[in-house]
Design an enzyme around this catalytic site. Structure first.
Site, PDB file in Angstrom:
ATOM      1  CB  CYS A  88      54.481  22.461  24.635  1.00 31.53           C
ATOM      2  SG  CYS A  88      52.753  22.337  25.032  1.00 31.53           S
ATOM      3  CG  LEU A  89      56.254  24.710  31.102  1.00 31.24           C
ATOM      4  CD1 LEU A  89      55.962  23.282  31.562  1.00 31.24           C
ATOM      5  CD2 LEU A  89      57.635  25.128  31.587  1.00 31.24           C
TER       6      LEU A  89
END
Lengths: 200, 589
Positions: A88-89
């Site tokens: 998750c970036l």
């Protein structure tokens, strides 16, 4: 169509200073749209000393669309799925800019390892542990690094066994959860990525 | 009744009265006396429609059209918000948040055309004439820009294509996008253009697509109140707020619930489940109509009402021989009673709603019949020449039938448990219900009377009798209109106005029926309107206006218009036939 001339330049550029940056990219055979990246665990974090493999797939629109990245090495981190390595970036999603490169993306991942963002988690269980029982989190993360991200001669079976017998010091629920998870994960992992991740 | 005569409603009482501003068409009473505030936006007038908003922002901030558009898209086409942010936070922040970068003097990186520049995206060396820098100063090669634009257009992000540089929030120059994309793919450029223009409809709370199916391609813009009902140029009348059919005096929420309820007829199903049991042999639902718990189905099978199991026929009042089962009778009976009561309540309202809806479905036919009768009378040699009272009466009938029809679902929710159970005590509810029902019944009675008179076979009557009917119709026309008004007032003030928690917005009652949105004039090359002069002088004062467009005759019609000249002109020229009728009828007339 992926802009392969740019990808090739990126590879050269990235691997030129891999000793200093701690990130590198290698080819996966002839297919330039499927690469694999390596980052070293940042010093002073539970990931120190580990080497993490990242699967990189370039969509047709690359670099105008973000590359798809996923951890192949198992990591215990609030923003990385402990199950499948999904990340998750923001820069891998809507904040991607064509001016970014694979190297900058890998460096961002390295930065993510040093500075987790538990408020925007990918793995809720890990994030909860990070927020509530930080010491346990550090222990687990370090243990996972030792087990999965270090070059050893140990075989897969042995690693799984080790991981399963190791129990974090506090919450028994978490332990139970971990055990269950690991067993399931190891089975699937072995089928797909065992050569990449575990047997060096 | 008589006191309605000669009151301020001369309009109706004197059929010969005509507004000097309006022409002599027979249905002038039903025309809008001033231009409607809502506008139809067609594909052709879409650009025109947004020009006024654009111009206001361009004039105030000395911006180019595209920057003004970027600002407006960011603030959902609300000029007031743009101005408020300007005052509150200043120009810099206003621009920054929206991604507008204004360069003082545009200096394109255009050194000698022979020199080479490295594009940071493709990492190639590119001749300097093949690179473009945006207002934010970031410079990349045209091929990469084009690729980026196409990816973004395909992602549906045409309205906010950001610069390619990392963390740069500047929105790309639409002119550059247009030029580069059209060089590669003309269709794509067209799509971009359309997306950009349609932002005015899709990102704007004052504008909505007409919900017609198949879609007429129009959108409607309202000026101030979004809780209103409008009629599109295609003839469809709809509630602007929820885009479903015009439903006032029902609120949007009530209407949504009602439609859903009517669709699944949940009450009936509910009643059947609670009140019947399937026969263990033929599986038909069986209702117990009294007596003891031994029930026998028409197929002849006997079974126990309590557990539903098949039994023999021997029984006493208290037990069935050879059969016993536990019972939770009381609870079940209560449940059945409630379900039955709810169903009857729903049926009461639904039947009346349905009756009025059905009768306005026959409107078209009735209108034709009346028209025929009028022509019979007209051909007769008589003193009666003007029959506008009849058409007026007819339209009043149609209008009030609609009001009546939708007043039933309103009442169903207003006095039911679904929405306002916690808002009113039972006593208060009862008082309010009586108040409302009195009004509703009065209206209903008068509507029925009006209906009776309008439908009389007056073409076969002597003149005196026709005159008598005329008096009645004129009277009832005025009365029903007043009663409708009163009912809306009652809803607004006495029923909904006193509620604490819930807000239900009701589209206001309009005597003349649902407002028909007027057409926005499309850009014309010669427009002999004195109004134009003010428009071009306005645009001349704003330095950044594209003079080419405004001087070629694009008037500013709406809010910027200081006089009502335009409005009058439109009222004269545009559709005067403002009926509350289905599209087919309007087409015919």
């Amino acid at each position: 169509m992926v802009d392969f001339s740019r990808v090739q330049k990126e590879l050269v550029e990235c691997n030129r200073d891999k000793g200093i940056s701690g990130v590198s990219i290698t080819l996966h055979g002839d297919d330039l749209s499927h690469l694999s990246g390596t980052i070293t665990g940042p010093v002073g974090t539970p990931y120190e000393g580990g080497t993490f493999q990242i699967d990189i797939r370039l969509p047709d629109g690359y670099p105008f669309e973000p590359p798809k990245m996923q951890f192949l090495t198992k990591v215990w981190h609030p923003n990385i799925s402990s199950q499948n390595g999904a990340i998750c970036l923001d820069i891998l999603k809507d904040q991607w800019s064509p001016a970014l490169t694979l190297k900058t993306a890998l460096l961002s991942l390295q930065a993510l390892l040093s500075a987790p963002e538990p408020d925007d988690p990918q793995d809720a269980v890990v994030a909860q542990q990070y927020l509530r029982e930080y010491q346990t989190f550090v222990g687990t993360a370090r243990y996972w690094t030792e087990t999965f991200a270090k070059r050893t001669t140990m075989g897969t079976e042995e690693k799984v066994k080790r991981a399963c017998t190791w129990l974090p010091s506090s919450s028994s629920l978490t332990q139970f959860y971990l055990l269950g998870r690991l067993e399931i994960n190891m089975e699937t992992k072995e089928k797909t990525h065992d050569i990449l991740t575990l047997n060096y | 009744m008589g006191d309605f005569m000669g009151s301020d409603d001369e309009y109706y009482s004197d059929p010969d009265y005509s507004d000097p501003l309006e022409n002599d068409e027979e249905d002038l009473q039903w025309s809008t006396s001033s231009v409607s505030s809502s506008k139809v936006i067609t594909k052709e007038s879409l650009l025109e429609a947004q020009r006024e908003d654009l111009r206001r922002v361009m004039d105030l901030l000395k911006l180019s059209e595209q920057h003004a558009r970027t600002l407006l898209i960011h603030h959902r086409w609300d000029v007031e918000t743009v101005f408020a942010v300007l005052v509150e936070k200043g120009k810099e922040q206003l621009f920054g948040e929206a991604g507008v970068t204004v360069v003082e003097c545009k200096s394109y990186a255009s050194p000698k055309s022979s020199s080479m520049v490295t594009c940071d995206i493709c990492m190639d060396d590119i001749p300097a004439r093949e690179v473009t820098s945006m207002d934010c100063g970031h410079c990349f090669c045209n091929t990469c820009w084009t690729e980026h634009f196409i990816v973004k257009i395909n992602e549906g992000q045409s309205r906010r294509i950001r610069c390619m540089a990392h963390k740069c929030t500047a929105i790309c120059d639409e002119e550059v996008i247009r030029n580069l994309v059209s060089a590669r793919d003309a269709d794509m450029a067209e799509r971009f253009e359309r997306f950009l223009l349609e932002s005015y409809i899709e990102d704007n709370k004052r504008v909505k697509w007409c919900p017609s199916v198949p879609h007429c391609g129009n959108a409607i813009r309202v000026e101030d109140d979004e809780f209103c009902e409008v009629e599109c140029a295609c003839g469809l009348q709809f509630c602007f707020s929820c885009s479903s059919e015009a439903h006032s005096p029902c609120s949007c929420l009530m209407w949504e619930l009602w439609i859903k309820k009517c669709r699944d007829e949940s009450e009936t199903v509910n009643w059947i489940t609670v009140n019947t049991k399937p026969c263990p042999k033929c599986h038909k639902p069986v209702e117990k109509n009294g007596g003891c718990n031994l029930v026998s189905c028409i197929c002849g099978q006997a079974f126990c009402w309590l557990c539903g199991g098949a039994t023999g026929r021997d029984h006493t009042w208290s037990s069935i021989s050879g059969h016993s089962c536990g019972r939770y009778k009381e609870e079940r009976e209560k449940q059945a009673e409630r379900a039955k009561r709810d169903l009857y309540r729903y049926m009461h309202y639904h039947n009346r709603y349905k009756a009025h809806t059905d009768s306005f479905k026959l409107e078209t036919k009735l209108k034709e019949t009346i028209q025929e009768r009028i022509s019979v009378l007209e051909s007769r040699d008589s003193t009666l020449k003007d029959f506008s009272w009849l058409t007026n009466g007819l339209y009043r009938l149609f209008r009030s039938r609609r009001v009546l029809s939708y007043s039933y679902p309103f009442a169903f929710y207003m006095f039911g448990d679904d929405l306002f159970k916690d808002e009113m005590t039972l006593e208060v509810r009862e008082i309010k219900q009586n108040l409302f029902e009195d009004q509703q019944q009065q209206l209903e009675a008068n509507v029925e009377k009006l209906s009776k008179f309008v439908e009389e076979q007056f073409d076969q009557y002597p003149d005196e009798k026709v005159m008598e009917i005329r008096m009645q119709v004129i009277n009832l026309t005025v009365i029903t209109d007043k009663l409708c008004k009163k009912m809306y007032e009652c809803i607004e003030n006495d029923l909904l106005g006193s509620l604490q928690l819930a807000t239900h917005n009701i589209a206001p009652y309009k005597s003349k029926g649902v407002e028909r949105a007027s057409e926005l004039p499309v850009l014309r090359t010669n427009c002999s309107d004195s109004y134009l002069q003010s428009s071009s002088s306005r645009s001349a004062s704003g330095g950044t206006v594209e003079l080419g467009l405004s001087s070629s005759g694009s008037p500013n019609f709406e809010s910027g218009c200081p006089s009502r000249k335009r409005a009058k002109r439109e009222a004269l020229g545009a559709a005067l036939f403002d009926l509350n009728l289905p599209a087919e009828v309007i087409d015919k007339s």
